[in-house]
Design a protein around this motif. Structure first.
Motif, PDB file in Angstrom:
ATOM      1  N   GLU A 269       0.716  -1.101  -0.046  1.00 14.21           N
ATOM      2  CA  GLU A 269      -0.089  -0.162   0.041  1.00 14.21           C
ATOM      3  C   GLU A 269       0.950   1.065   0.126  1.00 14.21           C
TER       4      GLU A 269
ATOM      5  N   TYR B  71     -12.241   0.902  -1.014  1.00  8.49           N
ATOM      6  CA  TYR B  71     -11.525  -0.131  -0.662  1.00  8.49           C
ATOM      7  C   TYR B  71     -11.856  -1.347   0.453  1.00  8.49           C
TER       8      TYR B  71
ATOM      9  N   LEU C  61      -5.978   0.106   4.448  1.00  9.25           N
ATOM     10  CA  LEU C  61      -6.663   0.509   3.379  1.00  9.25           C
ATOM     11  C   LEU C  61      -8.103   0.216   3.358  1.00  9.25           C
TER      12      LEU C  61
END
Length: 159
Positions: free
Chosen positions: A55, A130, A137
């Motif tokens: 990420e 997400y 996330l």
């Protein structure tokens, strides 16, 4: 390949910040934003915080005094948010062009990178939240959703 792809995407956001905000700095994170065990360095107005991760994040650096700080207008925010997906798309396009000029296993790697970059473009450009097991996330808005909300908010203001 994933971390490189994410780095390019976040570098897009940082570039958007640099192009729209003449007095502000960008903080680019590859990995968790609160990670202490990462490589830290600065190039120009971009502060990099890098580690191998799945990420990434890019923020406008917070200023201590808010009075004389350059403000983020809706159009600037749209440019900043769109810059990440644009960089992902450009990476996919350039990798596909490069793949026509090379052969063998490296060509397969470049084509895989192009596919991953295009998937990143699609995943970040489509408005959604997400859903991830990754705590950083999960629930985060995609770039496309942020842009959609900015446009909706400004449309409501003008009516």
């Amino acid at each position: 390949m994933g971390p490189i792809n994410i780095f390019i995407h976040e570098l897009g956001h940082a570039t958007g910040i640099l192009l729209t905000m003449k007095e502000r700095e960008a903080n680019l994170f590859l990995g968790a934003p609160n990670s202490r065990s990462c490589l830290k360095f600065k190039i120009g107005r971009v502060n990099f915080h890098i580690r191998i991760a799945s990420e990434g994040f890019c923020y406008i650096k917070k200023e201590e005094s808010d009075e004389s700080v350059e403000k983020v207008t809706p159009i600037k925010e749209i440019i900043i948010m769109a810059s990440g997906p644009i960089f992902s798309f450009m990476a996919a396009f350039l990798a596909l062009i490069l793949s026509y000029y090379i052969e063998g296993n490296f060509k397969r790697l470049v084509v895989a990178f192009a596919i991953l970059s295009f998937a990143t473009f699609i995943n970040t450009a489509i408005p959604h939240r997400y859903k991830s097991r990754n705590k950083y996330l999960n629930g985060i808005k995609s770039d496309g959703l942020v842009i959609k909300e900015i446009l909706r908010k400004n449309k409501e203001k003008s009516v």
